[in-house]
Scaffold this motif. Structure first.
Motif, PDB file in Angstrom:
ATOM      1  N   THR A  19     -35.616 -19.174   1.617  1.00 58.23           N
ATOM      2  CA  THR A  19     -36.781 -19.248   0.693  1.00 58.23           C
ATOM      3  C   THR A  19     -37.621 -20.068   0.409  1.00 58.23           C
ATOM      4  OG1 THR A  19     -35.612 -17.344  -0.549  1.00 58.23           O
ATOM      5  CG2 THR A  19     -37.480 -18.455  -1.776  1.00 58.23           C
ATOM      6  N   GLU A  20     -36.843 -21.459   0.358  1.00 60.19           N
ATOM      7  CA  GLU A  20     -37.396 -22.715   0.085  1.00 60.19           C
ATOM      8  C   GLU A  20     -38.482 -23.132   1.365  1.00 60.19           C
ATOM      9  OE1 GLU A  20     -35.171 -25.704  -1.484  1.00 60.19           O
ATOM     10  OE2 GLU A  20     -34.236 -24.385  -2.928  1.00 60.19           O
ATOM     11  N   ALA A  21     -37.765 -22.786   2.610  1.00 59.47           N
ATOM     12  CA  ALA A  21     -38.346 -23.198   3.761  1.00 59.47           C
ATOM     13  C   ALA A  21     -39.590 -22.370   3.969  1.00 59.47           C
ATOM     14  CB  ALA A  21     -37.288 -22.977   5.075  1.00 59.47           C
ATOM     15  N   ARG A  22     -39.510 -21.072   3.840  1.00 60.21           N
ATOM     16  CA  ARG A  22     -40.780 -20.345   3.913  1.00 60.21           C
ATOM     17  C   ARG A  22     -41.996 -20.864   3.078  1.00 60.21           C
ATOM     18  NH1 ARG A  22     -37.572 -14.366   4.357  1.00 60.21           N
ATOM     19  NH2 ARG A  22     -37.205 -14.536   6.541  1.00 60.21           N
ATOM     20  N   ALA A  23     -41.667 -21.015   1.844  1.00 55.01           N
ATOM     21  CA  ALA A  23     -42.344 -21.620   0.644  1.00 55.01           C
ATOM     22  C   ALA A  23     -42.929 -23.007   1.328  1.00 55.01           C
ATOM     23  CB  ALA A  23     -41.704 -21.837  -0.472  1.00 55.01           C
ATOM     24  N   ALA A  24     -42.278 -23.872   1.896  1.00 52.55           N
ATOM     25  CA  ALA A  24     -42.710 -24.949   2.234  1.00 52.55           C
ATOM     26  C   ALA A  24     -43.633 -24.645   3.535  1.00 52.55           C
ATOM     27  CB  ALA A  24     -41.756 -26.099   2.883  1.00 52.55           C
ATOM     28  N   ALA A  25     -43.327 -23.658   4.351  1.00 49.18           N
ATOM     29  CA  ALA A  25     -44.085 -23.577   5.514  1.00 49.18           C
ATOM     30  C   ALA A  25     -45.308 -23.163   5.284  1.00 49.18           C
ATOM     31  CB  ALA A  25     -43.142 -22.536   6.597  1.00 49.18           C
ATOM     32  N   ALA A  26     -45.604 -22.358   4.216  1.00 49.14           N
ATOM     33  CA  ALA A  26     -46.818 -21.655   3.677  1.00 49.14           C
ATOM     34  C   ALA A  26     -47.777 -22.786   3.235  1.00 49.14           C
ATOM     35  CB  ALA A  26     -46.516 -20.634   2.547  1.00 49.14           C
ATOM     36  N   ASP A  27     -47.065 -24.072   2.815  1.00 49.90           N
ATOM     37  CA  ASP A  27     -48.014 -25.283   2.733  1.00 49.90           C
ATOM     38  C   ASP A  27     -48.635 -25.037   1.039  1.00 49.90           C
ATOM     39  OD1 ASP A  27     -50.489 -27.556   3.908  1.00 49.90           O
ATOM     40  OD2 ASP A  27     -48.522 -27.954   3.054  1.00 49.90           O
ATOM     41  N   GLY A  28     -48.170 -24.362   0.456  1.00 47.12           N
ATOM     42  CA  GLY A  28     -48.706 -24.102  -0.992  1.00 47.12           C
ATOM     43  C   GLY A  28     -48.209 -24.925  -2.138  1.00 47.12           C
ATOM     44  N   PRO A  29     -48.677 -25.206  -3.216  1.00 53.11           N
ATOM     45  CA  PRO A  29     -47.942 -25.935  -4.263  1.00 53.11           C
ATOM     46  C   PRO A  29     -46.701 -25.039  -4.682  1.00 53.11           C
ATOM     47  CG  PRO A  29     -49.880 -24.763  -5.020  1.00 53.11           C
ATOM     48  CD  PRO A  29     -50.155 -24.700  -3.752  1.00 53.11           C
ATOM     49  N   GLN A  30     -45.803 -26.132  -5.025  1.00 53.69           N
ATOM     50  CA  GLN A  30     -44.329 -25.338  -5.524  1.00 53.69           C
ATOM     51  C   GLN A  30     -44.112 -26.055  -6.706  1.00 53.69           C
ATOM     52  OE1 GLN A  30     -41.646 -25.331  -2.423  1.00 53.69           O
ATOM     53  NE2 GLN A  30     -42.956 -24.898  -0.797  1.00 53.69           N
ATOM     54  N   LEU A  31     -43.109 -25.384  -7.611  1.00 54.13           N
ATOM     55  CA  LEU A  31     -42.373 -26.051  -8.669  1.00 54.13           C
ATOM     56  C   LEU A  31     -40.970 -25.644  -8.508  1.00 54.13           C
ATOM     57  CD1 LEU A  31     -42.111 -27.291 -11.480  1.00 54.13           C
ATOM     58  CD2 LEU A  31     -42.532 -25.031 -12.483  1.00 54.13           C
ATOM     59  N   ARG A  32     -40.031 -26.729  -8.040  1.00 54.29           N
ATOM     60  CA  ARG A  32     -38.855 -26.391  -7.664  1.00 54.29           C
ATOM     61  C   ARG A  32     -38.127 -26.651  -8.867  1.00 54.29           C
ATOM     62  NH1 ARG A  32     -38.782 -31.327  -3.571  1.00 54.29           N
ATOM     63  NH2 ARG A  32     -39.775 -32.394  -5.467  1.00 54.29           N
ATOM     64  N   ILE A  33     -37.455 -25.431  -9.048  1.00 50.84           N
ATOM     65  CA  ILE A  33     -36.499 -25.404 -10.353  1.00 50.84           C
ATOM     66  C   ILE A  33     -34.995 -25.026  -9.702  1.00 50.84           C
ATOM     67  CG2 ILE A  33     -35.969 -23.674 -12.154  1.00 50.84           C
ATOM     68  CD1 ILE A  33     -38.922 -23.125 -12.491  1.00 50.84           C
ATOM     69  N   GLY A  34     -34.164 -25.943 -10.493  1.00 48.66           N
ATOM     70  CA  GLY A  34     -32.769 -25.481 -10.439  1.00 48.66           C
ATOM     71  C   GLY A  34     -32.127 -25.207 -11.548  1.00 48.66           C
ATOM     72  N   SER A  35     -31.019 -24.334 -11.611  1.00 49.01           N
ATOM     73  CA  SER A  35     -30.588 -23.695 -12.748  1.00 49.01           C
ATOM     74  C   SER A  35     -29.086 -23.244 -12.559  1.00 49.01           C
ATOM     75  CB  SER A  35     -31.253 -22.591 -13.255  1.00 49.01           C
ATOM     76  OG  SER A  35     -30.755 -22.151 -14.585  1.00 49.01           O
ATOM     77  N   THR A  36     -28.139 -23.624 -13.682  1.00 45.95           N
ATOM     78  CA  THR A  36     -27.002 -22.857 -13.880  1.00 45.95           C
ATOM     79  C   THR A  36     -27.294 -21.652 -14.234  1.00 45.95           C
ATOM     80  OG1 THR A  36     -26.859 -23.928 -16.180  1.00 45.95           O
ATOM     81  CG2 THR A  36     -25.619 -24.989 -14.138  1.00 45.95           C
ATOM     82  N   ALA A  37     -26.252 -20.623 -14.326  1.00 42.33           N
ATOM     83  CA  ALA A  37     -26.591 -19.097 -14.607  1.00 42.33           C
ATOM     84  C   ALA A  37     -27.022 -19.015 -15.915  1.00 42.33           C
ATOM     85  CB  ALA A  37     -25.466 -18.472 -14.545  1.00 42.33           C
ATOM     86  N   SER A  38     -28.180 -18.210 -16.430  1.00 42.24           N
ATOM     87  CA  SER A  38     -28.694 -17.834 -17.380  1.00 42.24           C
ATOM     88  C   SER A  38     -29.555 -16.671 -17.522  1.00 42.24           C
ATOM     89  CB  SER A  38     -29.226 -18.941 -17.905  1.00 42.24           C
ATOM     90  OG  SER A  38     -30.186 -18.930 -19.294  1.00 42.24           O
ATOM     91  N   ARG A  39     -29.163 -15.918 -18.530  1.00 35.05           N
ATOM     92  CA  ARG A  39     -30.349 -14.756 -18.735  1.00 35.05           C
ATOM     93  C   ARG A  39     -31.669 -14.869 -19.041  1.00 35.05           C
ATOM     94  NH1 ARG A  39     -29.717 -11.586 -22.737  1.00 35.05           N
ATOM     95  NH2 ARG A  39     -30.952  -9.926 -21.241  1.00 35.05           N
TER      96      ARG A  39
END
Length: 321
Positions: free
Chosen positions: A82-102
């Motif tokens: 997913t991240e690689a495809r988003a990077a290939a699209a060369d658009g702005p991204q907000l890279r979020i990391g998370s532990t499990a949460s509803r």
């Protein structure tokens, strides 16, 4: 034969669907081909991973061990793609990391609605790993859980914002467990039960054992991930600590623990305050939403005299207190 990600993905599909036929259809392969692949995987690992019956396939004890390790790896590969495809699209991204949460789905939805850069998501059971990734510039922000009594290792230079200072941890039980007769469960009522804990969650194993030993209990503790735990709770095999926002299901009940013996602190981390300001309001709103939806947590909030509203964020609505 050397195990590959596609093999792990096949094992997860068999476990999730409970059937070789349905798993093959989901994976887009012929059932005989999947059966042959499963036999080769079992030969490589040295034992049966599933019990085959007319009713379907169920993981063996060895299978549950393998699945507990396979699922995070499959999720990691999915995230990488997913991240690689988003990077290939060369658009702005907000890279979020998370532990499990509803709260995650509501958070991501709100960020998109507010014209934030397209968010990408990286899940990890290890809060410490996510914090390290933010510090290293691999993520922009991370939403993590800090288990009470087990402080996280906060890298230098990170900015932190507390979403909830102390969220009590509840217990998930089979729906027909005798203790579900009351909305509040004493640990002594669970003395004869097997517990399941995900030891890969930073601090959780130590904290749960400490809680049980403080109550004079020394039960058998099994190890498994969230998916395995949920399925075994539903079938009456184990009970487990769960997040307060966890929703009950027909086969699984969620109950408060008397005295709230275990809690977590919910934190948002970024490299700058500006990055925190950009995402914090949406997360606070999403958390309030799931807190209102969880019956046991909502009741706890209504009865509690302890301040549990998010710090530096909109307070939980009056209806949810």
């Amino acid at each position: 034969m050397e195990l590959e990600v596609r093999h792990l993905r096949a094992l997860c599909a068999i476990a999730d669907t409970g059937s070789l036929h349905r798993a093959a259809r989901e994976l887009g392969v012929a059932q005989p081909s999947l059966s042959t692949q499963l036999r080769r995987i079992e030969q490589e690992l040295g034992g049966e991973l599933f019990t085959r019956t007319r009713a379907g396939c169920r993981p063996t004890p060895l299978g549950r061990v393998v699945l507990s390790r396979a699922r995070p790896l499959v999720a990691e590969m999915r995230s990488l793609v997913t991240e690689a495809r988003a990077a290939a699209a060369d658009g702005p991204q907000l890279r979020i990391g998370s532990t499990a949460s509803r709260a995650l789905s509501g958070w991501l939805r709100r960020l998109r609605q507010r014209s934030q850069p397209e968010p990408t998501l990286r899940m990890d059971v290890s809060a410490n790993a996510l914090l390290r990734m933010v510090a290293d510039g691999l993520l922009d922000v991370a939403f993590v859980h800090e288990v009470e009594g087990c402080p996280l290792r906060i890298p230098d230079g990170l900015c932190l914002r507390v979403l909830v200072d102390r969220e009590p941890q509840f217990v998930s039980l089979p729906a027909d467990h005798p203790a579900t007769a009351s909305p509040v469960v004493h640990l002594a009522e669970l003395a004869g039960d097997r517990w399941m804990v995900d030891e890969t969650v930073d601090g959780e194993f130590d904290a749960v054992l400490r809680m049980l030993h403080a109550a004079g209990l020394n039960p058998r503790v099994l190890h498994g991930d969230y998916h395995t735990t949920a399925s075994l709770v539903a079938t009456g095999e184990v009970i487990a600590v769960c997040q307060a926002t966890c929703l009950p299901r027909p086969e699984m009940a969620v109950r408060r623990l008397h005295g709230d013996p275990l809690g977590v602190r919910l934190l948002l981390a970024a490299r700058t305050e500006t990055e925190l300001d950009r995402v914090h309001p949406a997360l606070a709103e999403a958390y309030e939403e799931v807190a209102r939806q969880a019956p046991a947590y909502r009741e706890w909030l209504e009865q509690s005299t302890v301040a549990t509203a998010p710090v530096s964020a909109p307070a939980l609505p009056q209806a949810a207190r």
